[in-house]
Every structure is written in structure tokens, then in C-alpha cells.
Design a protein around this motif. Structure first.
Motif, PDB file in Angstrom:
ATOM      1  N   ASP A 128       0.317   6.800  -2.275  1.00  0.00           N
ATOM      2  CA  ASP A 128       0.831   6.833  -0.884  1.00  0.00           C
ATOM      3  C   ASP A 128       0.455   5.878   0.652  1.00  0.00           C
ATOM      4  O   ASP A 128      -0.006   6.388   1.065  1.00  0.00           O
ATOM      5  CB  ASP A 128       0.695   8.352  -1.079  1.00  0.00           C
ATOM      6  CG  ASP A 128      -0.604   8.635  -1.182  1.00  0.00           C
ATOM      7  OD1 ASP A 128      -1.794   7.401  -1.704  1.00  0.00           O
ATOM      8  OD2 ASP A 128      -1.580  10.114  -1.137  1.00  0.00           O
ATOM      9  N   GLY A 129       0.987   4.428   0.309  1.00  0.00           N
ATOM     10  CA  GLY A 129       0.710   4.464   1.432  1.00  0.00           C
ATOM     11  C   GLY A 129       0.071   2.891   1.998  1.00  0.00           C
ATOM     12  O   GLY A 129      -1.226   3.093   2.597  1.00  0.00           O
ATOM     13  N   ASP A 130      -0.233   2.033   0.184  1.00  0.00           N
ATOM     14  CA  ASP A 130      -0.977   0.349   0.863  1.00  0.00           C
ATOM     15  C   ASP A 130      -0.805  -0.248   0.162  1.00  0.00           C
ATOM     16  O   ASP A 130       0.267  -0.329  -0.890  1.00  0.00           O
ATOM     17  CB  ASP A 130      -2.774   1.139  -0.025  1.00  0.00           C
ATOM     18  CG  ASP A 130      -4.011   0.560   0.478  1.00  0.00           C
ATOM     19  OD1 ASP A 130      -3.440  -0.131   1.410  1.00  0.00           O
ATOM     20  OD2 ASP A 130      -5.120   0.787  -0.069  1.00  0.00           O
ATOM     21  N   SER A 175       6.660   3.204  -0.315  1.00  0.00           N
ATOM     22  CA  SER A 175       6.540   2.034   1.341  1.00  0.00           C
ATOM     23  C   SER A 175       5.598   1.254   1.428  1.00  0.00           C
ATOM     24  O   SER A 175       5.735   0.412   2.116  1.00  0.00           O
ATOM     25  CB  SER A 175       6.434   3.412   2.335  1.00  0.00           C
ATOM     26  OG  SER A 175       4.977   3.889   2.297  1.00  0.00           O
ATOM     27  N   GLY A 176       4.404   1.582   0.807  1.00  0.00           N
ATOM     28  CA  GLY A 176       3.337   0.742   1.363  1.00  0.00           C
ATOM     29  C   GLY A 176       2.655   1.284   1.902  1.00  0.00           C
ATOM     30  O   GLY A 176       3.111   2.271   2.827  1.00  0.00           O
ATOM     31  N   ALA A 177       1.766  -0.260   3.199  1.00  0.00           N
ATOM     32  CA  ALA A 177       0.947   0.041   4.416  1.00  0.00           C
ATOM     33  C   ALA A 177       2.317  -0.009   5.281  1.00  0.00           C
ATOM     34  O   ALA A 177       3.180  -0.802   5.387  1.00  0.00           O
ATOM     35  CB  ALA A 177       0.110  -0.480   4.143  1.00  0.00           C
ATOM     36  N   VAL A 178       2.781   0.838   6.186  1.00  0.00           N
ATOM     37  CA  VAL A 178       3.304   1.237   7.562  1.00  0.00           C
ATOM     38  C   VAL A 178       2.431   0.813   8.532  1.00  0.00           C
ATOM     39  O   VAL A 178       1.309   1.639   8.644  1.00  0.00           O
ATOM     40  CB  VAL A 178       4.869   2.132   7.581  1.00  0.00           C
ATOM     41  CG1 VAL A 178       5.470   2.061   5.941  1.00  0.00           C
ATOM     42  CG2 VAL A 178       3.770   3.305   7.237  1.00  0.00           C
ATOM     43  N   PRO A 179       3.315   0.674  10.438  1.00  0.00           N
ATOM     44  CA  PRO A 179       2.380   0.549  11.463  1.00  0.00           C
ATOM     45  C   PRO A 179       1.989   2.239  11.409  1.00  0.00           C
ATOM     46  O   PRO A 179       3.354   3.187  11.247  1.00  0.00           O
ATOM     47  CB  PRO A 179       3.608   0.149  12.043  1.00  0.00           C
ATOM     48  CG  PRO A 179       4.319  -0.638  11.584  1.00  0.00           C
ATOM     49  CD  PRO A 179       4.911   0.252  10.107  1.00  0.00           C
ATOM     50  N   PRO A 180       0.640   2.007  11.469  1.00  0.00           N
ATOM     51  CA  PRO A 180       0.384   4.153  11.671  1.00  0.00           C
ATOM     52  C   PRO A 180       0.257   4.357  12.475  1.00  0.00           C
ATOM     53  O   PRO A 180       1.100   5.725  13.251  1.00  0.00           O
ATOM     54  CB  PRO A 180      -1.209   3.813  11.652  1.00  0.00           C
ATOM     55  CG  PRO A 180      -1.152   2.208  11.473  1.00  0.00           C
ATOM     56  CD  PRO A 180      -0.249   1.723  11.115  1.00  0.00           C
ATOM     57  N   GLY A 181       0.524   3.572  14.032  1.00  0.00           N
ATOM     58  CA  GLY A 181       0.994   4.531  15.366  1.00  0.00           C
ATOM     59  C   GLY A 181       2.433   4.937  15.336  1.00  0.00           C
ATOM     60  O   GLY A 181       2.956   6.687  15.423  1.00  0.00           O
ATOM     61  N   SER A 182       3.289   4.176  14.895  1.00  0.00           N
ATOM     62  CA  SER A 182       4.582   4.546  14.738  1.00  0.00           C
ATOM     63  C   SER A 182       4.692   5.301  13.435  1.00  0.00           C
ATOM     64  O   SER A 182       6.069   6.809  14.281  1.00  0.00           O
ATOM     65  CB  SER A 182       5.357   3.778  13.864  1.00  0.00           C
ATOM     66  OG  SER A 182       5.785   2.825  15.090  1.00  0.00           O
TER      67      SER A 182
END
Length: 355
Positions: free
Chosen positions: A206-208, A216-223
Motif C-alpha cells: 500500500d504505497g512504497d 500506485s507505489g510511492a506517490v507525492p505525499p503532499g498532493s
């Protein structure tokens, strides 16, 4: 004497089973369950009797004597983080599988079904290398936010099985090799294997790391934070974008690399761009793990369903071949990997681990 094993691998809408004599597959079946059948149950655990009966009915159909089995092996589920190995399904493991201490998933039924059938016929029951195998070095756990440590969830069963297979083929102990193992399936995981342990790995769930056909893998965290608080999506919808409908599915509406390749052949430029980005991100992950291993990499191993595509292997090799030689093991023979884990214990090559 040959050891006969029953392997049980429950999925969300199917139960895969295999019967082996040592490493020889006698038969396998994928028992599919309709949405209506599964929908009758309020929880994963409540499906236990239903799935068990389907397995026993299959044995009757095949005139197979369940009492001829020597061991039952289940796919391990979302239990607490544990080191790699073959684990006896003891009461603690059984309880945590029922409670789903790291989440409810059909794979939690693997140990429950193995223990129940094993107890009924008087043979041992095991799980092997569940997705929660955790051998991370302490330094790998830091994320930059104390509340969110990095965790180890990956294709442990297949990564370990392929690493050990390569070690056997090369005539060197797994514990003496430095390997980067890449699993390319619906999810993607890239792990650094050192001293017989996966000391660092990109979280495949779930996101790495790199995006995959469904994640999705890693995505821009602020966005991502802004998206979460935009009011346009529920928590469940955001999570589905990360795991299930992310990555290639989000861009192209398919999780099938074969379809992507066909679209590229028909001149689809966006499909070509996504394929290139997929290879680019996988290559960056491999490079990261090469740094974890301080550049001392004996071999890069690539496995999973997408490893059947030789062009993808070649393109990854063009990016990463300078790090170490690359070898592909296409597919993911999970049933055999589970059988081999139990065999190592039954043949006294390894000791069973206690949960």
C-alpha cells in the motif's frame, strides 16, 4: 519414504489446492467461489466450513484418501511480523489468524484450514513465509515520520523460494549470497537479500516503491494529503486508488501487461509511456537495493507473471546489468514453494519455527 502433502492457498474468490508427493505434483485445482456464495458470510473466518467442505468434496470426487496425507500446509495470512521460515500452526498462530491482527484477508484461512484438517487426520500443519515476514535491519524502519515506520509486507514466499532455488543451482548457501529479488505480478516487490535475510524491501501492498499493474507505489505525499481532504473521495476510495485500482490500472484501465504490449503494437503512445515508466521505476528500486548491499550483489533475480515477458527483462537488464548478472524465473509457483517449505522440516533440513 515419500511425503504426501496437501497445500491450501485461499484467495478472495477462490481456494487453490495442490497435492504433492515430495516435490511432484499429483493434482491441483482452483476451486472458484461466486460473489453470492462468499456474500453469505459476514467475515472471512465464517467461510472456513464452506471452504473446507469444498476441499473434502473434491477428494471424494477424485477418490482420494485424505488419511494418506503426511502433512497439511496453508498459505500464511496477515499475522504479526515474523522471521522467515516454516511455522507450526500452534494455538497462538491460529488465534491471530482468526482475529486478523494485521487485517482480514482470505489468506488468513490457510492456517485455520490446515490446522483443522491436520488435527482430524493426526498429521502436522504448517504455514510458510507469509507476506508479513519481517527481517528488516533497524535502519530500514525509519521513514522520516515517527508515527509511520516502514513495514515489511511483500511476496516473501516467492522471493524466498526463488532465492533458495538460485542458491541451490549455483552450489552456494543462500546465507552466503547477496541477492536482489524482484517480484513482478499484480503487485511489485524488490528486496535486498543478505546473509539469508531480506534486510530491506519496498512495501508491496500500500504505497512504497514502483507502481505495479494494480498499485500506485510511492506517490507525492503532499498532493496525496490534499486529495484526501478535498472532500471528493471517501477513505475507502482513496485506499482503492493506492491498492487495487492504482498504477497501470489507473493509467490504462487494465492490469494485464499482455494487453499493454498489444496496445503498444497498435501504436498506443500512452501505453508505451506507462511501460517505460514501469521499467524505469523498477530499475530505480533495484539501484536502491544495490546501495543497501553496498554494491556487492551476486545476482539479480526476477520472478512473477510479468517475468514471462522477455523484452521487459531485457530492458531492466539494459538499465541494471552493470550492477550484477540478471536471471529470470517466470511465474510464481506458490503451491510448490509451500510444499518445499514443509518438506525441509519433514526431512529435518530445517527446524519448524514457533510463532
Amino acid at each position: 519414504m515419500a511425503i504426501k502433502s496437501l497445500i491450501i492457498n485461499p484467495g478472495s474468490t477462490s481456494t487453490k489446492i495442490g497435492v504433492f508427493e515430495d516435490e511432484t505434483l499429483l493434482f491441483e485445482e482452483t476451486l472458484r467461489h461466486s460473489t453470492e456464495e462468499i456474500g453469505k458470510y459476514n467475515s472471512i473466518v465464517e467461510q472456513k466450513d464452506f471452504r473446507k467442505q469444498i476441499i473434502l468434496d473434491l477428494f471424494k470426487e477424485k477418490n482420494f484418501d485424505v488419511k494418506s496425507l503426511n502433512v497439511i500446509v496453508g498459505r500464511g495470512g496477515l499475522v504479526k511480523p515474523i522471521p522467515s521460515g516454516t511455522y507450526t500452526v500452534n494455538d497462538s498462530l491460529l488465534e491471530d489468524s482468526k482475529n486478523g491482527v494485521q487485517g482480514q484477508h482470505a489468506s488468513n484461512l490457510g492456517s485455520i484450514l490446515a490446522r483443522e484438517i491436520g488435527d482430524e487426520i493426526g498429521v502436522p500443519s504448517y504455514i510458510v513465509d507469509p507476506v508479513v515476514v519481517d527481517e528488516l535491519e533497524p535502519v530500514a524502519r525509519y521513514s522520516g515520520m515517527p508515527e509511520l515506520p516502514r513495514i515489511s509486507i511483500f511476496h516473501a514466499l516467492n522471493q524466498k523460494a526463488i532465492a533458495k532455488r538460485y542458491a541451490k543451482e549455483s552450489g552456494r548457501p543462500y546465507e552466503e549470497l547477496n541477492l536482489i529479488v524482484v517480484h513482478l505480478g499484480g503487485g511489485v516487490s524488490v528486496g535486498a537479500h543478505k546473509g539469508g535475510k531480506v534486510i530491506d524491501v519496498f512495501n508491496a501492498l500500500d504505497g512504497d516503491g514502483a507502481f505495479s499493474p494494480e498499485r500506485s507505489g510511492a506517490v507525492p505525499p503532499g498532493s496525496l494529503v490534499k486529495m484526501c481532504f478535498s472532500g471528493k473521495y471517501t477513505e475507502a476510495e482513496i485506499y482503492k486508488k493506492i491498492c487495487g485500482k492504482g498504477g497501470m490500472t489507473a493509467y490504462l484501465g487494465t492490469n494485464d501487461m499482455r494487453e499493454v504490449v498489444a496496445r503498444i503494437a497498435d501504436g498506443d503512445q500512452e501505453a508505451k509511456n506507462i511501460r517505460e515508466a514501469f521499467i524505469y521505476q523498477i530499475s530505480k528500486n533495484i539501484g536502491s537495493m544495490a546501495c543497501v548491499l553496498q554494491g556487492k550483489v551476486d545476482q539479480i533475480l526476477i520472478t512473477g507473471g510479468i517475468a514471462h515477458n522477455q523484452n521487459i527483462i531485457d530492458d531492466i537488464a539494459a538499465n541494471c546489468g552493470f550492477i550484477a548478472p540478471i536471471k529470470a524465473y517466470p511465474g510464481e509457483d506458490e503451491l510448490l514453494a509451500l510444499a518445499q517449505g514443509a518438506l525441509r522440516v519433514m526431512n529435518n533440513e530445517e527446524k519448524a519455527m514457533e510463532y
